[in-house]
Scaffold this motif. Structure first.
Motif, mmCIF file in Angstrom:
data_model
loop_
_atom_site.group_PDB
_atom_site.id
_atom_site.type_symbol
_atom_site.label_atom_id
_atom_site.label_comp_id
_atom_site.label_asym_id
_atom_site.label_seq_id
_atom_site.Cartn_x
_atom_site.Cartn_y
_atom_site.Cartn_z
ATOM 1 N N TYR A 29 0.821 -1.221 0.000
ATOM 2 C CA TYR A 29 0.000 0.000 0.000
ATOM 3 C C TYR A 29 0.857 1.274 0.000
ATOM 4 N N GLU A 87 -7.643 -9.275 -3.752
ATOM 5 C CA GLU A 87 -8.436 -8.213 -3.124
ATOM 6 C C GLU A 87 -7.573 -6.972 -2.870
ATOM 7 N N ALA A 88 -6.329 -7.206 -2.424
ATOM 8 C CA ALA A 88 -5.417 -6.069 -2.194
ATOM 9 C C ALA A 88 -5.122 -5.361 -3.517
ATOM 10 N N LYS A 132 -7.064 -5.028 -5.995
ATOM 11 C CA LYS A 132 -8.224 -4.173 -6.324
ATOM 12 C C LYS A 132 -8.145 -2.849 -5.562
ATOM 13 N N GLU A 133 -7.798 -2.956 -4.255
ATOM 14 C CA GLU A 133 -7.745 -1.722 -3.450
ATOM 15 C C GLU A 133 -6.625 -0.804 -3.926
ATOM 16 N N LYS A 143 -7.679 1.018 -6.938
ATOM 17 C CA LYS A 143 -8.617 2.073 -6.555
ATOM 18 C C LYS A 143 -7.851 3.267 -5.990
ATOM 19 N N LYS A 144 -6.843 2.960 -5.158
ATOM 20 C CA LYS A 144 -6.074 4.023 -4.518
ATOM 21 C C LYS A 144 -5.312 4.860 -5.558
ATOM 22 N N ASP A 202 -11.102 -4.808 -12.256
ATOM 23 C CA ASP A 202 -10.862 -4.007 -11.050
ATOM 24 C C ASP A 202 -9.384 -3.814 -10.755
#
Ligand code: SAM
Ligand code: SF4
Length: 510
Positions: free
Chosen positions: A64, A91-92, A94-95, A98-99, A357
């Motif tokens: 991240y 899933e990470a 995808k985030e 998005k970020k 995504d």
């Protein structure tokens, strides 16, 4: 044999001989070696396989920070086989998308200008000696006609122009073709049909040749290494061909940077060697670019081997399964988090949908035959896929309008923004903005403005309806982010630009 400029003549053999310049390879080597240490990569993959779930979760948390990932961490991620843990990585991914990129997708079309090629890549329909292919190099008028269909009939703003490696499609030809494409300005419905960004997928070139592309306004320069594994590379690219030189290709993007092109793209052709090795190779490539130039690749492409006309694939031992492909794209999202990720219509609509995504770019309304766009729009019955004039067979052949509608239905906004390149937000500047998440703010505003423009000029009534709804949601989101992310002044400026676009003004951006 005429060269691409039309001003001189040169034999193909002499042209080939003059291409590779060892003094544009050697300076990039360290102790005479390139940055791909096969043994080290293989050891790292072996030693990090089967890492504990806790270690994988710690790697995910670190991702991240939006920084290029350490080699050992990438090796641990590619070694995950447990479906539950792979799902956590997905899933990470995808985030992180998005970020960095929000829900934006960029669409483009490939434009194939020539199928003549001096190389003999074992997997490619354009390889020299393949008699199943009708060879053709488009004239500038034909290129203009192709680009006109893409810009004014379909509504693309961004192309990847693709060339075989041949004296008839040399750097002068490429530069001229780019200028021709940029020159198109057609009146359409309420606005203008034009290509605002020309990316190029072409063979490695010398610094002098790359400067010509820079001067002609190249967007991104793409060179896929195909495989980072030295031995495999040798097996699929005959030694006596231009492409047989691994290091000339490996440093193509380094030379581009030295020629002033600070927007470059890496890629690997998945299926040639072990996919885990290729992911490690892509990260090593990004690291060497970062180390030397302070910035990594703008995008990463992940083509998978596809069938091609009269091309034997019985030798392929490393085909990537759908599950592994799906997972490796997620690993790349975490490993090179600032880079755009491109998946093309070589893949099926289902696969692309499942990756939507985490990727940032896809092509649409694609034809990969030479001259196919013009033909398809002049003959309603023309076949989309004509094996004898294309490099490989496509998985998704739907129209841009249909693809945009489907994306909007799933909450993805298609951005036609090309502002980054045209207002100097490229290279280091854009990387810093992407890493900090601030580029996302500009991009969000530009996505709305350019999407509205496209809806006004090209959308079918059905797509316009869904698109308009999506835009309303986006504007509400932007409004809710004043003043935290956008000042009131920026928001007012944006609203004014939006209204102007609805009233017929075009090409407004931040
Ligand atoms: N000739 C230039 C080169 O090789 O770099 C650029 C054009 S080449 C047509 C573009 C890319 O197509 C290659 O880099 C390769 O990754 C991809 N390609 C070639 N054959 C393919 C196949 N059978 N399936 C999928 N992709 C393929
Ligand atoms: Fe030529 Fe590129 Fe095809 Fe190789 S991949 S045969 S270099 S067009």
């Amino acid at each position: 044999m005429k060269d691409g400029t039309g001003t001189g003549t040169v034999s193909v053999k002499d042209w080939v001989k003059a291409q590779i310049k060892q003094d544009e390879i050697t300076p990039y080597l360290e102790n005479g070696r390139d940055f791909i240490d096969d043994e080290k990569i293989e050891t790292s993959i072996r030693e990090n396989a089967g890492a504990e779930a806790e270690r994988i979760r710690a790697i995910i948390r670190k991702a991240y920070d939006i920084k290029l990932m350490d080699d050992a961490d990438v090796a641990a991620l590619v070694g995950v086989t447990d479906p539950g843990l792979r799902n956590e990585v997905f899933e990470a991914a995808k985030e992180i998308k998005k970020k960095v990129y929000d829900s934006r997708i960029v669409t483009f079309a490939p434009l194939y200008c020539g199928s003549k090629c001096v190389n003999s890549c074992r997997y490619c329909g354009f390889r020299s000696g393949n008699e199943a292919i009708t060879r053709r190099v488009l004239t500038m008028d034909e290129i203009e006609s192709e680009a006109r269909v893409l810009a004014s009939r379909i509504g693309h703003k961004r192309l990847v122009v693709v060339y075989g490696e041949h004296p008839e499609t040399d750097a002068d030809y490429i530069a001229e073709s780019m200028r021709r494409i940029y020159s198109i300005k057609d009146r359409v419905r309420n606005g203008v049909g034009e290509i605002r960004r020309v990316n190029v997928n072409a063979a490695p070139m010398s610094i002098a040749d790359l400067k010509k592309l820079h001067e002609a306004g190249i967007g991104t320069y793409q060179v896929f290494q195909e495989t980072y594994h030295h031995d495999t590379y040798r097996k699929v690219h005959p030694e006596k061909t231009l492409k047989g030189n691994f290091q000339w290709r490996l440093y193509a993007l380094h030379r581009a940077m030295d020629a002033g092109i600070d927007d470059v793209a890496v890629g690997a052709l998945f299926g040639l060697s072990d996919w885990k090795f290729e992911v490690m190779g892509l990260v090593a490539h990004a690291r060497d670019l970062e180390k030397r130039f302070g910035l990594g690749p703008h995008t990463v492409s992940v083509p998978r081997l596809e069938p091609a006309a009269d091309t034997d694939f019985s030798w392929v031992e490393n085909r990537v399964s759908d599950d592994d492909f799906h997972y490796l794209v997620a690993v790349l999202r975490l490993a090179i988090p600032y880079a755009g990720l491109i998946v093309t219509n070589r893949e099926s609509p289902e696969m692309i949908r499942s990756l939507m995504d985490i990727i940032t770019q896809r092509d649409a309304d694609t034809r990969v035959g030479i001259g196919s766009y013009t033909d398809a729009f002049s003959d309603e019955n023309s076949d989309m896929q004509e094996e004898e004039r294309q490099q490989f067979i496509l998985g998704d052949t739907r129209s841009l309008d249909a693809i945009i509608r489907e994306l909007a239905e799933h909450g993805h906004i298609v951005s036609f923004c090309t502002a980054g390149y045209r207002c100097g937000r490229t290279g280091k500047k854009i990387m810093t903005l992407l890493e900090s998440g601030r580029e996302g703010c500009f991009c969000k505003l530009n996505a709305v403005l350019t999407f509205q423009e496209w809806l006004e000029d090209f959308a079918s009534p059905e797509t316009k309806k869904i698109g308009d709804e999506m835009i309303r949601t986006e504007i509400d989101e932007i409004k809710a982010r004043v003043p935290a992310d956008f000042s009131q002044a920026v928001f007012d400026h944006f609203t004014a630009a939006y209204e102007k676009i609805k009233a017929g003004e075009r090409d407004l951006y931040f």
